[in-house]
Design a protein around this motif. Structure first.
Motif, PDB file in Angstrom:
ATOM      1  N   THR A 210      35.662 -41.846   1.943  1.00  0.00           N
ATOM      2  CA  THR A 210      34.477 -41.030   1.676  1.00  0.00           C
ATOM      3  C   THR A 210      34.033 -40.308   2.937  1.00  0.00           C
ATOM      4  O   THR A 210      33.787 -39.102   2.924  1.00  0.00           O
ATOM      5  N   ILE A 214      33.981 -36.338   3.435  1.00  0.00           N
ATOM      6  CA  ILE A 214      32.810 -35.576   3.869  1.00  0.00           C
ATOM      7  C   ILE A 214      33.163 -34.742   5.091  1.00  0.00           C
ATOM      8  O   ILE A 214      32.940 -33.538   5.145  1.00  0.00           O
ATOM      9  N   SER A 217      35.776 -31.897   4.283  1.00  0.00           N
ATOM     10  CA  SER A 217      35.291 -30.780   3.472  1.00  0.00           C
ATOM     11  C   SER A 217      34.291 -29.954   4.273  1.00  0.00           C
ATOM     12  O   SER A 217      34.217 -28.736   4.106  1.00  0.00           O
ATOM     13  N   ASN A 221      35.588 -25.867   5.776  1.00  0.00           N
ATOM     14  CA  ASN A 221      34.742 -24.742   5.387  1.00  0.00           C
ATOM     15  C   ASN A 221      33.949 -24.198   6.568  1.00  0.00           C
ATOM     16  O   ASN A 221      33.650 -23.008   6.618  1.00  0.00           O
ATOM     17  N   LEU A 448      24.071 -22.418  -1.689  1.00  0.00           N
ATOM     18  CA  LEU A 448      25.147 -22.871  -2.570  1.00  0.00           C
ATOM     19  C   LEU A 448      24.779 -22.800  -4.041  1.00  0.00           C
ATOM     20  O   LEU A 448      25.639 -22.953  -4.898  1.00  0.00           O
ATOM     21  N   THR A 449      23.500 -22.587  -4.363  1.00  0.00           N
ATOM     22  CA  THR A 449      23.158 -22.492  -5.778  1.00  0.00           C
ATOM     23  C   THR A 449      22.915 -21.051  -6.189  1.00  0.00           C
ATOM     24  O   THR A 449      22.688 -20.765  -7.341  1.00  0.00           O
ATOM     25  N   PHE A 463      28.068 -24.830   4.652  1.00  0.00           N
ATOM     26  CA  PHE A 463      28.895 -25.930   5.162  1.00  0.00           C
ATOM     27  C   PHE A 463      28.669 -26.125   6.665  1.00  0.00           C
ATOM     28  O   PHE A 463      28.650 -27.251   7.152  1.00  0.00           O
TER      29      PHE A 463
ATOM     30  N   VAL C 276      24.383 -34.105   1.691  1.00  0.00           N
ATOM     31  CA  VAL C 276      25.746 -34.032   2.219  1.00  0.00           C
ATOM     32  C   VAL C 276      26.748 -34.557   1.184  1.00  0.00           C
ATOM     33  O   VAL C 276      27.853 -34.037   1.054  1.00  0.00           O
ATOM     34  N   PHE C 277      26.323 -35.570   0.415  1.00  0.00           N
ATOM     35  CA  PHE C 277      27.194 -36.034  -0.666  1.00  0.00           C
ATOM     36  C   PHE C 277      27.381 -34.941  -1.709  1.00  0.00           C
ATOM     37  O   PHE C 277      28.435 -34.830  -2.336  1.00  0.00           O
ATOM     38  N   ILE C 279      27.501 -31.760  -1.011  1.00  0.00           N
ATOM     39  CA  ILE C 279      28.506 -30.861  -0.441  1.00  0.00           C
ATOM     40  C   ILE C 279      29.900 -31.443  -0.661  1.00  0.00           C
ATOM     41  O   ILE C 279      30.834 -30.745  -1.048  1.00  0.00           O
ATOM     42  N   LEU C 280      30.023 -32.753  -0.451  1.00  0.00           N
ATOM     43  CA  LEU C 280      31.307 -33.418  -0.682  1.00  0.00           C
ATOM     44  C   LEU C 280      31.751 -33.215  -2.125  1.00  0.00           C
ATOM     45  O   LEU C 280      32.900 -32.858  -2.393  1.00  0.00           O
ATOM     46  N   LEU C 282      30.893 -30.910  -4.238  1.00  0.00           N
ATOM     47  CA  LEU C 282      31.237 -29.503  -4.486  1.00  0.00           C
ATOM     48  C   LEU C 282      32.629 -29.187  -3.943  1.00  0.00           C
ATOM     49  O   LEU C 282      33.464 -28.595  -4.623  1.00  0.00           O
ATOM     50  N   ALA C 283      32.879 -29.616  -2.706  1.00  0.00           N
ATOM     51  CA  ALA C 283      34.132 -29.246  -2.054  1.00  0.00           C
ATOM     52  C   ALA C 283      35.314 -30.014  -2.642  1.00  0.00           C
ATOM     53  O   ALA C 283      36.368 -29.440  -2.886  1.00  0.00           O
ATOM     54  N   VAL C 284      35.137 -31.317  -2.864  1.00  0.00           N
ATOM     55  CA  VAL C 284      36.281 -32.124  -3.272  1.00  0.00           C
ATOM     56  C   VAL C 284      36.471 -32.136  -4.789  1.00  0.00           C
ATOM     57  O   VAL C 284      37.546 -31.850  -5.289  1.00  0.00           O
ATOM     58  N   GLN C 287      35.790 -27.775  -6.123  1.00  0.00           N
ATOM     59  CA  GLN C 287      36.676 -26.756  -5.550  1.00  0.00           C
ATOM     60  C   GLN C 287      38.113 -27.236  -5.450  1.00  0.00           C
ATOM     61  O   GLN C 287      39.042 -26.499  -5.717  1.00  0.00           O
ATOM     62  N   PHE C 288      38.298 -28.488  -5.073  1.00  0.00           N
ATOM     63  CA  PHE C 288      39.647 -28.981  -4.817  1.00  0.00           C
ATOM     64  C   PHE C 288      40.283 -29.557  -6.079  1.00  0.00           C
ATOM     65  O   PHE C 288      41.391 -29.206  -6.446  1.00  0.00           O
ATOM     66  N   HIS C 290      39.149 -29.273  -9.173  1.00  0.00           N
ATOM     67  CA  HIS C 290      38.903 -28.440 -10.349  1.00  0.00           C
ATOM     68  C   HIS C 290      38.303 -29.185 -11.522  1.00  0.00           C
ATOM     69  O   HIS C 290      38.649 -28.919 -12.671  1.00  0.00           O
ATOM     70  N   GLN C 293      32.285 -27.785 -13.618  1.00  0.00           N
ATOM     71  CA  GLN C 293      30.937 -27.757 -13.014  1.00  0.00           C
ATOM     72  C   GLN C 293      29.930 -28.345 -13.980  1.00  0.00           C
ATOM     73  O   GLN C 293      30.143 -28.331 -15.179  1.00  0.00           O
ATOM     74  N   LEU C 305      29.792 -42.639  -4.999  1.00  0.00           N
ATOM     75  CA  LEU C 305      30.041 -42.720  -3.556  1.00  0.00           C
ATOM     76  C   LEU C 305      28.746 -43.002  -2.804  1.00  0.00           C
ATOM     77  O   LEU C 305      28.727 -43.719  -1.804  1.00  0.00           O
ATOM     78  N   LEU C 372      21.971 -30.748  -7.392  1.00  0.00           N
ATOM     79  CA  LEU C 372      21.718 -29.318  -7.289  1.00  0.00           C
ATOM     80  C   LEU C 372      23.010 -28.588  -6.935  1.00  0.00           C
ATOM     81  O   LEU C 372      23.282 -27.513  -7.436  1.00  0.00           O
ATOM     82  N   LEU C 373      23.796 -29.181  -6.049  1.00  0.00           N
ATOM     83  CA  LEU C 373      24.968 -28.479  -5.538  1.00  0.00           C
ATOM     84  C   LEU C 373      26.136 -28.477  -6.509  1.00  0.00           C
ATOM     85  O   LEU C 373      27.007 -27.637  -6.427  1.00  0.00           O
TER      86      LEU C 373
END
Lengths: 492, 265, 447
Positions: A210, A214, A217, A221, A448-449, A463, C276-277, C279-280, C282-284, C287-288, C290, C293, C305, C372-373
């Protein structure tokens, strides 16, 4: 074969392995007491060897295959058709949508397999055809994209086929080896327990993964962002004004106004939480009777169990208007300092309330860790209770309390909902606490939103902001934990 | 009761510092001290001896009202310091403790510098007029604590960094710095090695020139070495009180004799 | 040098307090007062918070309805007279709206109330924009109703609802173009006649979100389902993984680099900001990997997590509290280490583990920022998921995200919904915490 079917096949194989392995073990001896392990362990052993390696390969293959195919296919896109890596990734996502759309059309019966394979941009309006099966495309399909999509489909199909073969082969091999090994002397329990141990280790690794997830990612970016926007500007510019048009490039993305808002709000929050929390902790641990303590302590801790969205709403709808009616234009004080309900003061005050139990319970623990002998020593010299607290207990507990305050500060800096709802949206560097300002976390949410394209600097900046936030809070935490641990050692 | 009266006769008419009459102490429902009567003399070392749990520490803590810090503890009877009732409602325990200092079983220096440890008492009681006054008090107390020569070059270092015996002498010096009249010591040597114990005992012997010292001890040898008066406690009763020489050579009560000869303990 | 004789408090009697001591005692009282004041301030904050939640949120649980006799004329709803649903569907909600106007006018006439408007359409402002759709759905569900007059309980608009609850006043609507003072006069009269009534609002609890312009029909039910599926994911993943990791760290691991790394990671993850979670996630996950959403599965994974450190910390504490003598007893009769842990230590630690898990779930349930993210906001959760799999994969909202969404909308009627949503959210948290406390009281063992 779809992954789900593959999973079912190896699962069936595993169950069969359990039954057969158990039976073979029992059959290998006259009396089941001669077995090294209980019969169940032999069954589990076969099941485990049939299932686990195959499932691992299946999972890894599914993770890696899209990446590999992506690299192989992206070479087909002519280089002059895209400007940068961001644009390429957009084209690639189009390719995937077309490929998936064709697959869907075939499976829905809207197209035959041969039709899907031979379709061309000149003869058919692919966008319309795919629209019929519910796949919406943003633009008409370019020939290059279609070619890439066909290649993508072909590679994906081949990959799937090889994967199915490999996975079934591994499952079968595992089953066969374990089954052959099964006899009365085989130490099945030890094998199974070793397997479980690895499972436990894998679970413990999730925490590390994890953090790694974090970090990576954020890192990738952020690097991407700094490629589009100079890092020096990001860290030193005093202006935050993202352009709303998306890819205008005229955005000013300086972090300093956001950091200022973050620290100002956190400072106010700490100014509220630390005195109240600390005095509460002192009173509860040194003065309060058992009954008062039993009532007041859990009540204060209720404040910690309330979700932050509630505090956010409280700031927006209760505290904000209340402050305006006191400090606003025509308010109780008639000073007119405050223009709207959202302000640094609003968010800071509410965040302070949220942090009170955090400071008080941490300080309570730390004050209680000061040995009774210290108090006795001080009372024995004729000190009053408050003298003992101020001159002996608090100085002795100081490192721990500093650690607690640092932890509270890191909480405040990372808090999102209260500032999103209570602090306002304007990035500003002002000293007036009654003005609206914004924070790092609030801007992560808004960048991001919004509608900004993910590859644009306006979105990627989130990011970089997240990375900054992560580094600051992590630093504060490590420092705080270090101080607290040093402090604990002092009395052990 | 009869024993106590016998004991009192043995007290000669020196300056009486503490006069305790019919003292009872309760922890919640259970009684820890029963009908204790004793006179403690000035400029004398008085030892409280007795088996574990006999109430000697509890009684000691009555003398400077340290028991006030334990919520369930209740003290009845009459204890007078210089003929003033120390449990009278108008008495401020803080003022009392400034006059009746205490040293604890385990050395408990504050996590501050050696200097600040000593200066703590004088500061809170406002005993020094200025900085040099305070310096004098600190030096004087450390000298009386027989510690000056060992620490005079490192007064700024933390008191917790000293050895066990030094820490205990620091705590004694700290108690002496508030210029008390009585010094209560609760098994001050139980956490120390024999060499440190000898140093502390020597110190106690010197202290008796200026103070009345009351010491609780488990060691009968220690009581014999340092004290002039000895009180023997058993199951919350004061069984026998008198001159140390007399108690150890010619005990009146059979329980005292059994304890001294090692039959109860 | 100080001497015994010249101490300031030397031979002074114990029975009179000197000035210095009086000053010190005053300081003592002041200090104690600060402590009481601090606790009182904290408690006052708590009370103000709770009072403002309850005060503002309770109105969301009642709702104003208008009970009308609606005539359903055949010539408008089913010209062909065949009661063929396919044909009747061609009449849109616009075709039904005049029926509502007529029904209100009829109600006014029946109770002898003046109709101040010359245009019948103006009466429509009293009932919700969802009213024609409600009538249409009823008719399409039962075509036999056509040609009769039926009683309908129609939602009043949020303005009328607010007027009955005291949120909307005649002053506040002065510049409101949706409603006039005449409407309120009518509402007053209709309320006296019993046509307009305020009743308990079940559809707020079980209903779905509505568009920005119809706060009166917005409910939290669908996002509650979203939260429920997210909690299923968290429970299914965080509990086994957390317990397994704790067993390894507490029972099997030896002090080495790997264990140290895991320990450091767990204590730091517990303090990483929740955004930050997001963001994780969203990215993992989006985005990664797929994943879709706004889907509860993604929210659930992110919250898993986040919850993991909480569960690991509490599980380790309860494993630690099982005394070593139990382990020695099992090992002593020849159980393997694994058997000892699985057969003896784990069952004994279970109540503590469950308590920690429930508290972790409660935290996850109230968490908003990461959602939110990953797109669980800005989405109108209008339909409950149709299948179990859809529950995980189809876009949905979650309770805290829904509350945030309402708080952002412009109409103040939505604020009331947001506070009401908070009451429901807090009730869930309260129940979970009570269960955790009962569990702890009931099964906690003191060794």
């Amino acid at each position: 074969m779809s992954p789900l079917w593959l999973l079912i096949i190896i699962l069936v194989l595993a169950i069969a392995g359990f039954v057969l392995g158990r039976a073979r073990a029992l059959a290998s001896v006259d009396d089941h007491r001669e077995l090294h392990s209980r019969p169940t362990y032999y069954g589990i052993n076969v099941a485990m060897l049939a299932f686990v390696p195959a499932a691992l390969v299946l999972g890894a293959w599914m993770l890696v295959q899209p990446l590999v195919i992506n690299v192989m296919v992206s070479g087909m896109i002519p280089e002059d058709s895209y400007a940068d890596a961001g644009a390429l990734s957009l084209i690639m996502s189009d390719v995937r949508r077309v490929a998936d759309g064709l697959d869907l059309a075939v499976s829905a019966g809207a197209m035959t397999e041969a039709e899907a394979g031979s379709i061309s941009t000149e003869e058919t309006d692919i966008r319309a055809r795919l629209g019929e099966v519910g796949v919406a495309l943003g633009s008409n399909v370019e020939p290059a994209v279609l070619a890439a999509a066909q290649r993508y489909r072909h590679l994906a199909k081949t990959g799937r086929a090889i994967m199915s073969g490999v996975v079934v082969l591994i499952a079968g091999a595992g089953f066969f080896i374990a089954y052959r090994q099964t006899n009365g002397q085989f130490r099945a329990r030890n094998r199974v327990e070793a397997g479980i141990l690895w499972l436990l280790i894998a679970a413990a690794t999730v925490a590390v993964l994890t953090t790694l997830g974090i970090f990576l990612s954020l890192l990738f970016n952020t690097i991407e962002f700094f490629r589009l926007y100079p890092a020096l500007d990001f860290f030193t510019r005093l202006e935050w004004a993202p352009s709303f048009s998306g890819r205008g490039g005229a955005s000013a993305l300086g972090i300093l106004p956001l950091l200022w808002g973050t620290f100002y709000i956190s400072l106010i929050a700490l100014l509220v939480a630390v005195p109240i929390g600390l005095f509460s902790a002192v009173y509860l641990s040194e003065y309060a009777s058992a009954t008062v303590r039993a009532v007041a302590k859990p009540l204060l801790e209720v404040l910690a169990g309330i979700p932050t969205i509630v505090y956010g709403l409280f700031a927006l709808l209760t505290v904000g208007p209340l402050l305006v009616s006191v400090f606003g234009e025509g308010g109780l004080l008639g000073v007119g300092w405050m223009q709207g309900g959202t302000a640094v003061m609003t968010a800071g005050l509410v965040m302070g309330i949220m942090l009170i139990p955090f400071v008080s319970s941490l300080s309570d623990d730390i004050i209680n860790a000061v040995p009774q002998a210290m108090r006795d020593g001080s009372y024995g010299l004729g000190a009053t209770q408050s003298e003992t607290v101020r001159k002996v207990i608090l100085p002795a507990a100081l490192p721990g309390i500093v650690g607690a305050i640092l932890l509270a500060a890191s909480r405040a800096i990372g808090e999102t909902m209260i500032v999103v709802l209570g602090a306002g949206a304007a990035a500003r560097m002002s000293l007036n606490p009654f003005e609206a300002m914004t924070t790092v976390t609030a801007k992560i949410v808004s960048q991001l939103t919004g509608d900004a394209d993910f590859a644009s600097p306006e979105a990627l900046v989130a990011f970089a902001l997240g990375m900054t936030l992560f580094v600051i809070t992590l630093g504060l935490n490590i420092l705080a934990l270090y101080i607290v641990r040093k402090y604990r050692e002092q009395y052990e | 009761m009869k024993d106590n009266l016998e004991g009192r006769k043995l007290v000669d008419q020196m300056d009486v510092k503490f006069k305790a009459r019919d003292v009872q102490v309760f922890y919640g429902e259970s009684q820890a001290i029963k009908d204790v009567n004793v006179d403690i003399l000035d400029k004398t070392v008085t030892a409280f001896i007795g088996p574990s749990g006999c109430g000697k520490t509890t009684f000691l803590r009555c003398l400077n009202r340290m028991n006030d810090t334990i919520p369930i503890c209740r003290v009845e009877g009459d204890i007078r310091l210089d003929d003033e009732d120390i449990y009278a409602p108008e008495v401020d325990p803080v003022q009392l403790r400034a006059r009746v200092g205490m040293v604890f079983q385990k050395p408990n220096p504050f996590p501050k510098s050696i200097y600040d440890n000593i200066a703590y008492g004088p500061r809170i009681h406002g005993l020094a007029r200025n900085k040099s006054d305070l310096d004098d008090i600190v030096e004087d107390s450390l000298r009386r604590g027989a510690l000056w020569d060992e620490v005079k070059d490192r007064l700024g270092e933390p008191g917790t960094g000293l050895s066990g015996g030094q820490q205990q002498r620091l705590c004694i010096a700290r108690a002496v710095a508030t210029a008390p009249e009585v010094l209560l010591m609760d098994e001050p040597c139980s956490a120390l090695d024999p060499i440190a114990t000898a140093q502390v005992e020597e110190l106690i012997d010197e202290l008796k020139q200026n103070f009345s010292v009351v010491i609780v001890t488990h060691s009968m040898q220690q009581a014999a070495r340092v004290s002039q008066k000895t009180a023997f406690f058993h199951l919350g009763n004061l069984v026998e009180y008198g001159d140390t020489d007399h108690i150890f050579t010619n005990p009146v009560d059979p329980r005292t004799e059994s304890y001294i000869t090692g039959r109860i303990g | 040098m100080t001497d015994v004789a010249d101490r300031p408090n030397g031979r002074r009697s114990l029975h009179d307090t000197d000035r210095h001591t009086r000053r010190r005692n005053a300081a003592e009282r002041r200090f104690r007062l600060y402590g009481i004041a601090a606790i009182a301030t904290g408690l006052i904050f708590l009370v103000v918070l709770l009072v403002s939640i309850v005060w503002n949120g309770i109105p969301a649980f009642t709702q104003t309805f208008v009970t009308l006799q609606v005539e359903l004329p055949e010539e408008k709803l089913d010209k062909s007279g065949t009661r063929d649903i396919a044909v009747m569907k061609k009449v849109s909600t616009f075709g039904y709206a005049p029926l509502v106007d007529a029904a209100i006018a009829a109600a006014l006439a029946e109770h002898g109330i003046d109709n101040p408007f010359d245009k019948a359409k103006k009466l429509r402002a009293i009932v919700s924009a969802s009213a024609p759709a409600q009538i249409r759905n009823a008719v399409l569900a039962n075509p036999e109703l056509v040609g009769t007059t039926q009683e309908f309980r129609l939602l009043a608009t949020s303005r009328v609802d607010g007027y009955l609850k005291g949120r909307v006043t005649r002053e506040s609507i002065a510049r409101d173009k949706n409603i006039d003072a005449e409407h309120l006069d009518i509402v007053d009269a209709l309320r006296d006649a019993g046509v307009v009534q305020k009743t308990f609002n079940w559809s707020f609890i079980f209903g779905s979100d509505a568009s920005e312009s119809r706060p009166e029909s917005a409910g939290i039910g669908v996002s509650m389902v979203g939260s429920f599926f997210m909690m299923l994911v968290v429970l299914a993943l965080a509990l086994p993984v957390g317990v397994a990791a704790s067993i390894y760290l507490e029972e099997f691991s030896t002090q080495n680099r790997f264990t140290d790394l895991v320990e450091v990671n767990i204590s730091n993850l517990a303090a990483v900001p929740s955004i930050v979670f997001g963001i994780l996630g969203l990215a993992v996950f989006i985005q990664f990997a797929h994943l879709p959403q706004s889907a509860p599965i993604v929210g659930g994974l992110v919250l898993t997590l986040m919850t993991l450190p909480t569960i690991i910390i509490s599980t380790r504490a309860s494993l630690k509290s099982v005394p070593p003598s139990i382990r020695e007893a099992a090992l002593g009769i020849g159980a393997s280490k694994m058997q000892t842990v699985m057969h003896h230590v784990l069952p004994l630690a279970m109540p503590g583990i469950l308590t920690g898990t429930i508290i972790g779930l409660a935290q996850a349930l109230g968490e908003t920022a990461p959602l939110l993210l990953i797109g669980m906001v800005g989405f109108i959760a209008s339909n409950p998921p149709e299948t179990f799999v859809d529950g995980f994969m189809a876009p949905n909202s979650a309770m805290p995200a829904q509350i945030y969404e309402w708080a952002k909308r412009a109409d103040p009627a939505y604020y009331e919904r947001a506070w009401g949503g908070i009451i429901i959210l807090l009730l869930f948290l309260l129940v979970m915490n009570i269960v955790a406390i009962v569990l702890r009281r009931r099964f906690e063992r003191r060794w």
